[in-house]
Design an enzyme around this catalytic site. Structure first.
Site, PDB file in Angstrom:
ATOM      1  N   GLY A  13     -50.165 -41.132 -48.639  1.00  0.00           N
ATOM      2  CA  GLY A  13     -50.136 -39.755 -48.172  1.00  0.00           C
ATOM      3  C   GLY A  13     -51.537 -39.170 -48.134  1.00  0.00           C
ATOM      4  O   GLY A  13     -52.530 -39.896 -48.035  1.00  0.00           O
ATOM      5  N   CYS A  14     -51.617 -37.878 -48.248  1.00  0.00           N
ATOM      6  CA  CYS A  14     -52.891 -37.166 -48.196  1.00  0.00           C
ATOM      7  C   CYS A  14     -53.841 -37.683 -49.265  1.00  0.00           C
ATOM      8  O   CYS A  14     -53.503 -37.702 -50.445  1.00  0.00           O
ATOM      9  CB  CYS A  14     -52.641 -35.675 -48.398  1.00  0.00           C
ATOM     10  SG  CYS A  14     -54.150 -34.715 -48.557  1.00  0.00           S
ATOM     11  N   PHE A  15     -55.031 -38.083 -48.844  1.00  0.00           N
ATOM     12  CA  PHE A  15     -55.958 -38.659 -49.819  1.00  0.00           C
ATOM     13  C   PHE A  15     -56.454 -37.652 -50.843  1.00  0.00           C
ATOM     14  O   PHE A  15     -56.830 -38.026 -51.942  1.00  0.00           O
ATOM     15  CB  PHE A  15     -57.101 -39.434 -49.187  1.00  0.00           C
ATOM     16  CG  PHE A  15     -57.879 -38.801 -48.057  1.00  0.00           C
ATOM     17  CD1 PHE A  15     -58.057 -37.438 -47.927  1.00  0.00           C
ATOM     18  CD2 PHE A  15     -58.464 -39.626 -47.110  1.00  0.00           C
ATOM     19  CE1 PHE A  15     -58.794 -36.896 -46.887  1.00  0.00           C
ATOM     20  CE2 PHE A  15     -59.222 -39.104 -46.060  1.00  0.00           C
ATOM     21  CZ  PHE A  15     -59.381 -37.730 -45.954  1.00  0.00           C
ATOM     22  N   TRP A  16     -56.443 -36.367 -50.534  1.00  0.00           N
ATOM     23  CA  TRP A  16     -56.854 -35.372 -51.525  1.00  0.00           C
ATOM     24  C   TRP A  16     -55.989 -35.475 -52.781  1.00  0.00           C
ATOM     25  O   TRP A  16     -56.478 -35.377 -53.899  1.00  0.00           O
ATOM     26  CB  TRP A  16     -56.710 -33.958 -50.989  1.00  0.00           C
ATOM     27  CG  TRP A  16     -57.508 -33.601 -49.791  1.00  0.00           C
ATOM     28  CD1 TRP A  16     -58.617 -34.232 -49.292  1.00  0.00           C
ATOM     29  CD2 TRP A  16     -57.262 -32.501 -48.928  1.00  0.00           C
ATOM     30  NE1 TRP A  16     -59.068 -33.582 -48.179  1.00  0.00           N
ATOM     31  CE2 TRP A  16     -58.262 -32.516 -47.927  1.00  0.00           C
ATOM     32  CE3 TRP A  16     -56.307 -31.499 -48.891  1.00  0.00           C
ATOM     33  CZ2 TRP A  16     -58.323 -31.564 -46.923  1.00  0.00           C
ATOM     34  CZ3 TRP A  16     -56.364 -30.551 -47.890  1.00  0.00           C
ATOM     35  CH2 TRP A  16     -57.361 -30.584 -46.911  1.00  0.00           C
TER      36      TRP A  16
END
Length: 178
Positions: free
Chosen positions: A10-13
């Site tokens: 998913g979102c790397f953040w």
């Protein structure tokens, strides 16, 4: 000894923030991998046309953490049964993917997924891809340590913070006490 793992969930953040909690993790770098476009930008990856996933590259002390520990955290902080999405983020760039660096990592990832299947951990099939890492492209600087730099960001509070709390609770013995 420093070792490297490359994972996309998913979102790397959010994934970056979760792995940064662990003792033995030396660095976590957000980037792109698994696609066909050379040196892609965030905008290009978000278009869904590069084949790349948002991933994190985790440099860790293998005397403190095993690759299997990273896999356990990875499969705990994202849903490996969601195809080309994680939560509200939809597109192949958000797919679940393990990018192995050597055959040992591949074998460990395959065995870990098989153990999850055998244990019936999920109601749906695990769709995590396992591919050899060809090239890792570091994401733009504004994406590095995003949650640390933007702790009040609404998206991060809603999606990264729960992952961090999960790591702190489920892996308390592995959390860095800095």
């Amino acid at each position: 000894m420093t070792a490297t793992a490359t994972l996309g969930g998913g979102c790397f953040w959010c994934v970056e923030a979760a792995f940064e909690e662990l003792d033995g993790v030396e660095s976590v770098t957000s980037g792109y991998a698994g696609g066909h476009t050379e040196d892609p930008t965030y905008r290009e990856v978000c278009s869904g046309n590069t084949g790349h996933a948002e991933v994190v590259q985790v440099a860790y002390d293998s005397d403190v953490l095993a690759y299997e520990d990273l896999l356990e955290v990875f499969f705990t902080v994202h849903d490996p049964t969601q195809l080309n999405r994680q939560g509200p983020d939809v597109g192949s760039q958000y797919r679940s993917i393990v990018l192995y660096h050597d055959d040992t990592q591949r074998e460990l990832a395959e065995a870990y997924i098989e153990s999850l299947d055998e244990a019936g951990e999920y109601d749906d099939d695990i769709v995590t891809e396992i591919e050899r890492l060809e090239t890792f492209y570091r994401a733009e600087e504004n994406h590095q340590n995003y949650f640390e730099k933007n702790p009040q960001d609404a998206y991060c509070r809603m999606h990264a913070q729960p992952k961090i709390e999960t790591v702190r609770e489920a892996f308390a013995e592995k959390v860095d006490s800095r």
